[in-house]
Scaffold this motif. Structure first.
Motif, mmCIF file in Angstrom:
data_model
loop_
_atom_site.group_PDB
_atom_site.id
_atom_site.type_symbol
_atom_site.label_atom_id
_atom_site.label_comp_id
_atom_site.label_asym_id
_atom_site.label_seq_id
_atom_site.Cartn_x
_atom_site.Cartn_y
_atom_site.Cartn_z
ATOM 1 N N ASP A 96 -3.549 -26.118 -4.769
ATOM 2 C CA ASP A 96 -4.567 -25.289 -4.131
ATOM 3 C C ASP A 96 -5.914 -25.998 -4.079
ATOM 4 N N HIS A 144 -3.794 -18.270 -7.580
ATOM 5 C CA HIS A 144 -2.899 -18.805 -6.548
ATOM 6 C C HIS A 144 -2.280 -17.668 -5.750
ATOM 7 N N LEU A 145 -2.510 -17.673 -4.440
ATOM 8 C CA LEU A 145 -1.901 -16.686 -3.554
ATOM 9 C C LEU A 145 -0.422 -17.027 -3.385
ATOM 10 N N ARG A 165 -1.192 -8.190 -8.296
ATOM 11 C CA ARG A 165 -1.852 -8.013 -6.998
ATOM 12 C C ARG A 165 -3.354 -8.141 -7.190
ATOM 13 N N ASP A 166 -3.996 -8.963 -6.350
ATOM 14 C CA ASP A 166 -5.439 -9.139 -6.447
ATOM 15 C C ASP A 166 -6.164 -7.940 -5.826
ATOM 16 N N GLU A 225 -11.401 -16.843 -11.837
ATOM 17 C CA GLU A 225 -10.063 -16.421 -11.433
ATOM 18 C C GLU A 225 -9.223 -15.922 -12.601
ATOM 19 N N THR A 246 -0.509 -12.570 -6.571
ATOM 20 C CA THR A 246 -1.290 -13.707 -7.048
ATOM 21 C C THR A 246 -0.803 -14.082 -8.436
ATOM 22 N N TYR A 291 -2.894 -8.709 -2.566
ATOM 23 C CA TYR A 291 -1.969 -9.823 -2.362
ATOM 24 C C TYR A 291 -1.371 -10.302 -3.693
#
Length: 214
Positions: A108, A82-83, A70-71, A62, A77, A75
């Protein structure tokens, strides 16, 4: 950044905590007293928490980023994958503290661990099998391992077929497109589940002259 630097405790549930937690963790105290080793025999998932080794692998996959980005699916992140949620009050470009990144990771991981317990129910697991499934839930979300979206994985769990479970840990798409990074991660996840092999398969050795040995 090494996950070892995250200084998070992954110790097994203590007898005191198990007693305070009630019936759900009552068997955890018995496991500790009997010195059951989850690396050598499968145990009830209520007694398991993600290992330090898995945390390090997770941080490698990660990354640890303090600025919201943005991932691959678009999204927002931050931290260790972590979203960002509405209640976090964060937008792309915002920065968080290292302490906040640790808090998000703890939250998480707790959700992912509980997601694995919900997924496998009373099927016992080795530590490395549990770790691989935590990585899966952490990466794709509990909703994507539901019986509707992952019927073959759920069927393998229900039949207690560990080999078939390993075959279903391959999640490689984001926003409808295959992502090479997710392909690598899936390969690593399967190796963890089947062989307790946590090493990054993409890692290369570099000689004294700085040349990569491929």
């Amino acid at each position: 950044m090494s996950a070892a630097a995250l200084t998070l405790s992954t110790a097994a549930v203590s007898p005191y905590d198990a007693a305070q937690a009630g019936p759900k963790y009552a068997s955890a105290q018995m496991m500790l007293e009997d010195q059951i080793d989850a690396t050598k025999e499968r145990v009830d998932v209520a007694n398991l928490k993600v290992s330090d080794t898995m945390k390090e692998a997770l941080a490698e996959e990660e990354g640890v980023r303090l600025t919201v980005y943005r991932d691959v699916a678009g999204y927002p992140t931050v931290g260790v994958g972590h979203l960002v949620l509405p209640e976090d009050g964060l937008s792309v470009g915002d920065r968080i503290t290292y302490e906040q990144a640790l808090e998000f990771l703890e939250q998480d991981l707790a959700k992912a661990e509980e997601g694995v317990r919900n997924l496998v129910n009373d099927l016992p697991l080795y530590q490395h099998e549990f770790d691989a499934l935590v990585d899966l839930v952490y990466n794709v979300g509990e909703g994507n391992v539901s019986e509707r979206k992952s019927p073959r994985l759920n069927a393998a769990i229900q039949s207690g077929d560990y080999t078939a479970m390993a075959d279903q840990l391959n999640y490689t798409t984001a926003a409808g497109k295959v992502a090479r990074g997710l392909e690598y991660r899936s390969e690593r996840r399967q190796a963890i589940f089947m062989e307790a092999a946590y090493e990054d398969p993409r890692a290369v050795e570099v000689d004294s002259a700085g040349r990569a040995n491929l």
